[in-house]
Every structure is written in structure tokens, then in C-alpha cells.
Design an enzyme around this catalytic site. Structure first.
Site, PDB file in Angstrom:
ATOM      1  CD  GLU A 133     -76.337  25.137 -77.417  1.00 59.08           C
ATOM      2  OE1 GLU A 133     -75.214  24.699 -77.128  1.00 59.08           O
ATOM      3  OE2 GLU A 133     -77.337  24.963 -76.715  1.00 59.08           O
ATOM      4  N   GLY A 140     -83.878  30.424 -73.110  1.00 62.16           N
ATOM      5  CA  GLY A 140     -85.175  30.048 -73.668  1.00 62.16           C
ATOM      6  C   GLY A 140     -85.975  29.290 -72.636  1.00 62.16           C
ATOM      7  CB  THR A 159     -76.198  34.105 -71.831  1.00 59.58           C
ATOM      8  OG1 THR A 159     -75.769  33.097 -72.742  1.00 59.58           O
ATOM      9  CG2 THR A 159     -75.839  35.473 -72.378  1.00 59.58           C
TER      10      THR A 159
HETATM   11  C1  LIG Z   1     -82.385  33.352 -79.766  1.00 55.09           C
HETATM   12  C2  LIG Z   1     -81.351  33.181 -78.703  1.00 55.09           C
HETATM   13  C3  LIG Z   1     -81.526  32.184 -77.752  1.00 55.09           C
HETATM   14  C4  LIG Z   1     -80.590  32.033 -76.720  1.00 55.09           C
HETATM   15  N1  LIG Z   1     -80.805  31.062 -75.761  1.00 55.09           N
HETATM   16  C5  LIG Z   1     -79.944  30.976 -74.716  1.00 55.09           C
HETATM   17  C6  LIG Z   1     -80.169  30.027 -73.664  1.00 55.09           C
HETATM   18  O1  LIG Z   1     -81.137  29.260 -73.702  1.00 55.09           O
HETATM   19  N2  LIG Z   1     -79.318  30.008 -72.608  1.00 55.09           N
HETATM   20  C7  LIG Z   1     -78.251  30.851 -72.532  1.00 55.09           C
HETATM   21  O2  LIG Z   1     -77.517  30.778 -71.552  1.00 55.09           O
HETATM   22  N3  LIG Z   1     -77.987  31.744 -73.524  1.00 55.09           N
HETATM   23  C8  LIG Z   1     -78.803  31.824 -74.601  1.00 55.09           C
HETATM   24  N4  LIG Z   1     -78.571  32.735 -75.599  1.00 55.09           N
HETATM   25  C9  LIG Z   1     -77.420  33.620 -75.481  1.00 55.09           C
HETATM   26  C10 LIG Z   1     -76.284  33.218 -76.390  1.00 55.09           C
HETATM   27  O3  LIG Z   1     -75.726  32.016 -75.961  1.00 55.09           O
HETATM   28  C11 LIG Z   1     -75.271  34.369 -76.409  1.00 55.09           C
HETATM   29  O4  LIG Z   1     -75.910  35.451 -77.085  1.00 55.09           O
HETATM   30  C12 LIG Z   1     -73.992  33.992 -77.108  1.00 55.09           C
HETATM   31  O5  LIG Z   1     -73.250  33.099 -76.322  1.00 55.09           O
HETATM   32  C13 LIG Z   1     -73.121  35.215 -77.417  1.00 55.09           C
HETATM   33  O6  LIG Z   1     -72.915  35.972 -76.278  1.00 55.09           O
HETATM   34  P1  LIG Z   1     -73.247  37.529 -76.256  1.00 55.09           P
HETATM   35  O7  LIG Z   1     -74.605  37.744 -76.773  1.00 55.09           O
HETATM   36  O8  LIG Z   1     -72.947  37.998 -74.901  1.00 55.09           O
HETATM   37  O9  LIG Z   1     -72.253  38.173 -77.285  1.00 55.09           O
HETATM   38  P2  LIG Z   1     -70.774  38.650 -76.981  1.00 55.09           P
HETATM   39  O10 LIG Z   1     -69.998  37.541 -76.375  1.00 55.09           O
HETATM   40  O11 LIG Z   1     -70.783  39.921 -76.274  1.00 55.09           O
HETATM   41  O12 LIG Z   1     -70.279  38.888 -78.472  1.00 55.09           O
HETATM   42  C14 LIG Z   1     -70.625  40.056 -79.226  1.00 55.09           C
HETATM   43  C15 LIG Z   1     -69.756  40.071 -80.479  1.00 55.09           C
HETATM   44  O13 LIG Z   1     -68.393  40.157 -80.087  1.00 55.09           O
HETATM   45  C16 LIG Z   1     -67.610  39.137 -80.687  1.00 55.09           C
HETATM   46  N5  LIG Z   1     -66.632  38.636 -79.730  1.00 55.09           N
HETATM   47  C17 LIG Z   1     -66.824  38.280 -78.451  1.00 55.09           C
HETATM   48  N6  LIG Z   1     -65.689  37.824 -77.905  1.00 55.09           N
HETATM   49  C18 LIG Z   1     -64.747  37.880 -78.851  1.00 55.09           C
HETATM   50  C19 LIG Z   1     -63.364  37.527 -78.899  1.00 55.09           C
HETATM   51  N7  LIG Z   1     -62.742  36.975 -77.872  1.00 55.09           N
HETATM   52  N8  LIG Z   1     -62.721  37.695 -80.075  1.00 55.09           N
HETATM   53  C20 LIG Z   1     -63.344  38.223 -81.140  1.00 55.09           C
HETATM   54  N9  LIG Z   1     -64.639  38.581 -81.147  1.00 55.09           N
HETATM   55  C21 LIG Z   1     -65.335  38.403 -80.022  1.00 55.09           C
HETATM   56  C22 LIG Z   1     -68.595  38.029 -81.049  1.00 55.09           C
HETATM   57  O14 LIG Z   1     -68.158  37.347 -82.200  1.00 55.09           O
HETATM   58  C23 LIG Z   1     -69.893  38.786 -81.299  1.00 55.09           C
HETATM   59  O15 LIG Z   1     -70.008  39.109 -82.665  1.00 55.09           O
HETATM   60  C24 LIG Z   1     -79.459  32.880 -76.650  1.00 55.09           C
HETATM   61  C25 LIG Z   1     -79.277  33.857 -77.645  1.00 55.09           C
HETATM   62  C26 LIG Z   1     -80.202  34.000 -78.656  1.00 55.09           C
HETATM   63  C27 LIG Z   1     -79.995  35.069 -79.685  1.00 55.09           C
END
Ligand SMILES: Cc1cc2nc3c(=O)[nH]c(=O)nc-3n(C[C@H](O)[C@H](O)[C@H](O)COP(=O)(O)OP(=O)(O)OC[C@H]3O[C@@H](n4cnc5c(N)ncnc54)[C@H](O)[C@@H]3O)c2cc1C
Length: 723
Positions: free
Chosen positions: A477, A224, A185
Site C-alpha cells: 500500500e 493477495g 504491482t
Molecule cells: C505481503 C505483500 C502483499 C502485497 N499485496 C499486493 C497486492 O495485493 N496488490 C498489489 O498490486 N501489490 C501488492 N504488493 C506489492 C507492493 O505493493 C509493492 O511491493 C510495493 O508497492 C513496492 O514496490 P516494489 O516491490 O516494486 O519495490 P520498488 O518500488 O522496486 O522499491 C524497492 C526499494 O527502492 C526504493 N525506491 C523506489 N523508488 C524510489 C524513489 N523514487 N526514491 C527513493 N527510493 C525509491 C523503495 O523505498 C524500496 O526500498 C504486496 C507486497 C507484499 C510484500
């Protein structure tokens, strides 16, 4: 290699294993897996005595006894080691991180995963690790996440994405020398991984990759262990050679000196700050300034760069490479579904035991107050979650076996029937189940908190902590809403085969049988609801046939919508977005629910199950199914399956009746799925049911709880003037 057939839900040795897993547990084994509950008469005794079956037998039916044994052993070891004790008061965020980091070190040091495990075959090894992960998550989710990202998930991904030249990293991690993070991410991109913008540009002059972050939006974020503790990252970046971009690849990137934990020059790295939960994990950000790593640090199983800079791939296009890389994250999603099933079990354990003991209100002219468990509303709020917990437990147990079998056979290079279809089906199943299970668990935690009233809001009930820590699973994930689209895409792709009545092709496309509902779909869609009494709906046959109709209708309707938009000239991306809310998402959820029902049904057919347990299992299946059907009422009416009020009336009546039938057994069912008290750690959910004694102890054992506050002068009334 022989041809492997995993069509049988229990695997190729399904019959044999069923036999093995059926009721051959001696008293000693049962005692080890299901230690006796408090024998003294206590607040739960009355309900326990009502049970129609032996909870110990149910316990070893709902979960593979070997897996249960691994978990029980691990819990005993964690309980015996003071290093893993839970702090009495909430420590500072910094201290939470320190505590979990040193716990992780000890976890590896004292070989909680014995060395010999590494020499086992993939399936046995991963199954063992998954059991350890789920048990650790119930003990302390921070610890399991830290371990998963830094050690087990990383080494799993390393073995599948890397090659022999990366084995020293594997060793170093298990020797506690390196700690990893998984950096996918970025600040500006999460779900749409294809648009990740960190670059890895090959320099043939020095035979190095140059890792670079073009701007803050491309900073790696959320990983993480990245915040404070990792020494390396498995970093995903766009691979460039002189001629072009070859898409997203994984690289092993040093972040900090393992001996001093000082970041290397060229890496700007830090912690992203306090979160809503999981504060024992140091989630971090990182920006790279033309940071150089050796060519060999590219994980090169799917594609490599020669020393003079030529790219070589086993795939045709970058999307396929990404697909192969992401396939490796499936194990993480399976593990999250297992952990969430554990959390769900813990939530209902607390809420049901509390409901049995807590008395509130009484009928007119009665001196006896009723346990809140007696109220039909309370039953309806909690029992479907108990049914979900039991069904998910069974599903995860059986599906994990299939999943690991498939991966193991493909690693061995076995000539498997339909390997491509199998991989696609497994991907769809996981993409449906992770959202279904994590969402169900999230709402169960909220409902359980409310069901315990004000006391549920105490930290020592554990429900708030579990809710906060679990919350992130719906996002990481693979965000649930995005992930579930992959499941619905896969299902709808097969509608044309169903429409043609091409059963053979459908069976080939779905070796695990999760598309069987599409066989004779057009005939199924002609069915109409004809029930006239609640017994017509209070059975597994009705539940499963209704789900078949529902899924056929949703698949056909989704396909119709997509075709309509296509005919109107709408592009594929926009069309898919248009249908998400009212077609694709309900289809993915219903597909997941149907999988649960089918696997649970298969389990109930295990030979030799005592009739009283079979009866309880069927009631749980029916309740889980009816609970789903009433959520999908709109579709049943919209699609013409039912008209008038009969379906809704009968299903509601049946739901209430099944809850009432389950009531005398519910405490024993919960005993069968409960983790030991030391693991649940809730003053409301202990097996002795003595909630008021534990509340008293909790109130009285707080430091300084009855002392005048040190700051009393700031708030006390000023002394009156004597004038
Ligand atoms: C506690 C925690 C630990 C994490 N650990 C890691 C890690 O170790 N390594 C790592 O790489 N990442 C990590 N992450 C990140 C996590 O993988 C991402 O937050 C996740 O993949 C979602 O991406 P985003 O936050 O950019 O949300 P976005 O992709 O921006 O999504 C935001 C909202 O938009 C909606 N959305 C997005 N695209 C679409 C679509 N095409 N159609 C409809 N709705 C859509 C989603 O459903 C969501 O509700 C972690 C996150 C958390 C909260």
C-alpha cells in the site's frame, strides 16, 4: 447542502462529541468494554496496586467506546467459533492458505458484518468496517488481509471508481460468490505505478477490451488472493483506444470460474511461493494473453470509452486520472495504520507485563532480585513505545473521524470549504502517518522481542509471528520511503507562503491545521534554547515549541536545497532525489510526529478528564515528544537552536525522569490498551502475569516433546563391538 467545516479536529460537532465522549460510562458499559482483570493476587498485582488511576477509565478515553464495543463483540464471536481457533502447531504453507480461505468464507457467511451495515451512510459504514478490520487483524492478520483485499477494500474501491453498472459485482462479493484481488504491482514495477505496462486495448468491433501482458516483467505480481483463490481482479492497466494511450485505469477482470476455481483460457496465473510471513495469503502472479473482457468492465467514474471507441474523461491528463484512482487506496493506508497501532499495543503489552514479572539481578547485599522493569535502560527501551501506542491510538481515533467525514461530505456533494486543500492535506497526513506508525511498530516488535530475552524468541510469545506478519506493511500500500516523499513535497510547497508571512493563505492551504507550525515561521526560527534545568524541558510546551522550530527549520532547509539545485540547472526529478535522505525524509517523519503530538494535546484538553489521568497523559505526551527530540538532536544543533551540551543533557535527564515517574503506572497503562488474552495469544503477555505457569504448559503440551525421536537410529552412537 450546507457548508461543512471540518477545521475543528473533532469535526463540526466537536464540542458536542467531546461532551459525549467524556466520562459518561456507567458500570455496565465499562465492564463490557474493559472486563475485570484476574482478581487473585498474582505476579502483576503489586504493580497494578501502584497505579495512580483507574485503567478502565483510561481505556475508554483512548478509544471511541463505540469502536471499542464493535471490536470487543467481534473478538467474542471469533473466540466462540471453533472455525477461527488458532492451530496449535504451525501448519504447512498450503494448509495455512486453506485455513484462512475457509475462515474468510465463514466470516462472510455468518454475517460478522451485518447486512444492514451496507445501508448506513459512508462514514458510519466505513468506520464500522475499519473497526472490524483492525480487530480481525489482531486476531489473525492473514484473515484481515484476505478479507480487506478480496471484499472490503475492493468494494470500497468499486463504489468510488465504478458506477451503477458495477453494482452486481458488489452484491456477488458480499454473497460469497466472487472473491477479488487488487492487481497493481508488476514484476518490474511497484512504486512507480505510472510505468505499469499491462495494456487494455479497446476493440470497437466486439466492444471489448483486450488485456495483454507484453512480457514477464509486466506480469502482475504480489496481488493477495491472486495465487489460488480469487475469481476476479481489479486490474490496473494502460488504456488504449485507436488514437492513443489514456493512462492507467481499473478493470474488473475475470480470472477463475467461481464454481471450479479453474483459470480461464488466456490467463496464466499462479502462487508466488512461500514468504517471510503472512503465508495464509496466496499472493500470486498473472500473465494475460490477449484476454478479452466486456467494455462495461472498465471502472468508469473518472473516464469511459464509448461503444464506438471514443475516450471521454472528466480529467485533463492521465496523471490526474491516476491520482483519482490512487486516492481510493487511502482507506487501505488508514486501515494499515490502525492495524499497526493494534500490533504496537500488543507488543508493549507483552513486553511490559513480562518485564514486571521477570526478575533478574539484584543490588549488592540484597536477597531480592529486581524486576527487569526497574532498570532504567529497560524503561527507556519500552516506555517510549508505550507512549507511542497511546498517542497513535488517540491520533488514529480522531483523524479517522475527520477523514471519513471529509470523504462522506464529498460523496454527498456537499459544498465544502476548501475541498481541494482538504483532500491534499489528508493525502499528506496519510502519507506521513502510515510510514511513521508502521516503522514505529516494526521497531517496537523487535525491541519487545529482545526485551523478553530468550523466551521472547519462542513462537508462543507471538512476537516473532507478529514481527514477520507486520513487516510487509512498511512495503505494501505504498512503500514507506516513497510514500513519505509525498508528505514532504506537500509541506515544502507551502514554504513560500510562510516566508511571505501570509498566514491567511497558509490557513486556507491547511484546513485541518497541520501546517500551523509554519505560521510566523521566521520568528519561530529565531528562537534559541535557553533552558537551565530539566523542568524546563519536561513539559508539553517545550516539546511542542521545539517541534515547531524543528519543522520550520527542516521545511526552510529543504526549500533552500531545492532552490539551490534549481539555480544550478538541476532538473526537478534529480533535485528531489538529491534532497531525500537528509532533508525530505526527516521532514516527513517530524511532520508525522508533530501531528501525533497536536492531536494528543487536543485530546488531553477534553473536559472532565480526572486529574490523575490527565497527569499520566501529559507524561506520555512529553515522553513521546522528548524521545523524538533526542532523535533529531543533530538538526537542533545544526540549525543553531542549541549550542553546548545543555539541550542534550537536560533532555536525556528528563527522559529518564519521566520514565521513572511513569513506572508505577505503566502496567495499568498497558492494561488500558491491551487486547483480551485470547486475542494477544502470548504466553508471556497474559493479564494474569503467570508467565512461568504458561511456559510450563507450553513446554508440556507439545506433541511428542519427551519422546525419543523416530529418527534416533540415524544419530545415536553405534553399539560398541564386543570383541
Ligand atoms: C505481503 C505483500 C502483499 C502485497 N499485496 C499486493 C497486492 O495485493 N496488490 C498489489 O498490486 N501489490 C501488492 N504488493 C506489492 C507492493 O505493493 C509493492 O511491493 C510495493 O508497492 C513496492 O514496490 P516494489 O516491490 O516494486 O519495490 P520498488 O518500488 O522496486 O522499491 C524497492 C526499494 O527502492 C526504493 N525506491 C523506489 N523508488 C524510489 C524513489 N523514487 N526514491 C527513493 N527510493 C525509491 C523503495 O523505498 C524500496 O526500498 C504486496 C507486497 C507484499 C510484500
Amino acid at each position: 447542502m450546507g457548508v461543512v467545516d471540518v477545521r475543528q479536529p473533532l469535526g463540526d460537532d466537536g464540542e458536542q462529541r467531546r461532551e459525549r465522549r467524556a466520562w459518561h460510562h456507567d458500570a455496565q458499559a465499562l465492564h463490557e468494554l474493559a472486563p475485570d482483570l484476574p482478581v487473585l493476587p498474582g505476579p502483576l498485582t503489586e504493580y497494578r496496586q501502584m497505579a495512580s488511576f483507574d485503567w478502565k477509565q483510561l481505556r475508554v478515553l483512548l478509544e471511541d467506546p463505540e469502536t471499542l464495543r464493535v471490536k470487543m463483540n467481534l473478538w467474542r464471536k471469533l473466540e466462540a467459533d471453533p472455525m477461527f481457533a488458532h492451530p496449535k502447531a504451525t501448519p504447512s504453507v498450503e494448509e495455512q492458505k486453506r485455513h484462512v480461505a475457509v475462515q474468510l468464507k465463514r466470516f462472510v457467511e455468518i454475517n460478522l458484518i451485518p447486512r444492514e451495515v451496507h445501508s448506513w451512510g459512508y462514514k458510519n459504514k466505513t468506520k464500522f468496517m475499519m473497526a472490524v478490520n483492525a480487530a480481525t487483524a489482531s486476531w489473525n492478520k492473514n484473515l484481515s488481509v484476505k478479507f480487506g483485499l478480496g471484499v472490503s477494500l475492493f468494494t470500497n474501491a468499486l463504489l468510488s471508481l465504478g458506477t451503477e453498472r458495477h453494482l452486481p459485482f458488489y452484491e456477488a462479493v458480499w454473497d460469497n460468490k466472487f472473491l477479488f484481488c487488487l492487481g497493481m504491482t508488476e514484476v518490474g514495477h511497484g512504486s512507480n505505478t505510472k510505468s505499469v505496462r499491462t495494456t487494455a486495448t479497446y476493440d470497437p468491433k466486439t466492444q471489448e477490451f483486450i488485456i495483454h501482458t507484453p512480457d514477464f516483467e509486466a506480469a502482475k505480481c504480489w496481488a493477495g488472493n491472486l495465487g489460488k483463490t480469487c475469481t476476479h481482479a481489479m486490474l490496473f492497466a494502460q488504456l488504449y483506444t485507436a488514437d492513443s494511450c489514456h493512462g492507467l485505469h481499473a478493470f474488473l477482470v475475470p480470472i477463475r470460474d467461481p464454481e471450479t476455481l479453474t483459470p480461464y483460457p488466456g490467463v496464466k496465473v499462479g502462487d508466488i511461493g512461500e514468504k517471510a510471513g503472512l503465508n495464509g495469503i496466496d499472493n500470486g502472479f498473472a500473465m494475460f494473453d490477449h484476454f478479452r473482457i466486456p467494455r462495461e468492465n472498465l471502472l468508469n467514474r473518472t473516464g469511459d470509452v464509448t461503444p464506438d471507441g471514443e475516450y471521454e474523461s472528466c480529467f485533463q491528463n492521465p496523471e490526474q486520472i491516476l491520482g483519482a484512482a490512487l486516492e481510493n487506496l487511502l482507506a487501505g493506508r488508514v486501515a494499515i495504520s490502525q492495524e499497526s497501532t493494534h500490533d504496537l499495543c500488543a507488543a508493549v503489552t507483552i513486553a511490559v507485563r513480562y518485564a514486571a514479572v521477570r526478575k533478574q539481578g539484584s543490588p549488592r547485599n540484597s536477597k531480592e532480585e529486581l524486576s527487569i522493569l526497574e532498570y532504567p535502560l529497560h524503561q527507556w527501551r519500552l516506555f517510549p513505545y508505550v507512549a507511542a501506542a497511546c498517542s497513535f491510538k488517540v491520533f488514529m481515533d480522531l483523524f479517522t473521524d475527520q477523514y471519513l467525514e471529509i470523504v462522506e461530505q464529498s460523496y454527498k456533494g456537499a459544498e465544502m470549504k476548501d475541498i481541494t486543500s482538504m483532500a491534499a492535506e489528508v493525502h499528506a497526513i496519510v502519507s506521513a502517518m502510515k510510514p511513521l506508525i508502521t516503522w514505529t511498530c516494526a521497531s517496537a516488535l523487535q525491541e519487545s522481542r529482545e526485551a523478553c530475552g530468550g523466551h521472547g524468541y519462542l513462537k508462543s510469545s507471538m512476537l516473532g509471528t507478529m514481527r514477520a506478519d507486520h513487516d510487509a506493511t512498511v512495503t505494501y500500500e505504498g512503500d514507506n520511503n516513497v510514500l513519505s516523499q509525498q508528505a514532504s513535497n506537500w509541506v515544502v510547497r507551502h514554504w513560500s507562503l510562510a516566508k511571505q508571512g501570509n498566514s491567511a493563505a497558509l490557513l486556507d492551504a491547511s484546513p485541518l491545521g497541520t501546517l500551523n507550525f509554519l505560521l510566523n515561521a521566521e520568528d519561530k526560527l529565531k528562537k534559541r534554547f535557553t533552558g537551565t534545568s530539566k523542568t524546563d524541558v519536561m513539559n508539553a510546551h517545550f516539546v511542542m515549541a521545539s517541534y515547531e522550530w524543528l519543522l520550520c527549520w527542516l521545511t526552510k532547509a529543504l526549500d533552500n536545497q531545492l532552490q539551490k539545485l534549481k539555480s544550478a540547472g538541476v532538473d526537478r526529478f534529480t533535485a528531489r532525489a538529491e534532497v531525500q535522505a537528509f532533508y525530505a525524509k526527516p521532514l516527513a517523519l517530524a511532520y508525522g510526529e508533530n501531528n501525533v503530538l497536536c492531536y494528543f494535546w487536543e485530546k488531553i484538553q477534553t473536559p472532565g478528564i480526572p486529574s490523575e489521568i490527565k497527569c499520566v497523559l501529559e507524561r506520555l505526551l512529553v515522553l513521546y515528544g522528548l524521545w523524538g527530540i533526542q532523535r533529531h538532536f543533530v538538526i537542533f544543533y545544526r540549525g543553531g537552536y542549541a549550542t553546548g551540551s545543555q539541550l542534550a543533557d537536560l533532555v536525556q535527564e528528563a527522559c529518564q525522569t519521566v520514565c521513572n515517574q511513569l513506572k508505577p503506572d505503566i502496567v495499568a497503562i498497558v492494561d488500558a490498551i491491551a487486547h483480551p488474552d485470547a486475542v494477544v495469544k502470548s504466553i508471556l503477555g497474559r493479564s494474569d502475569g503467570r508467565i512461568y505457569d504458561h511456559l510450563y504448559d507450553a513446554f508440556m503440551s507439545q506433541q511428542g516433546h519427551m519422546e525419543r525421536p523416530a529418527w534416533w537410529r540415524e544419530v545415536a552412537a553405534k553399539p560398541q563391538s564386543k570383541l
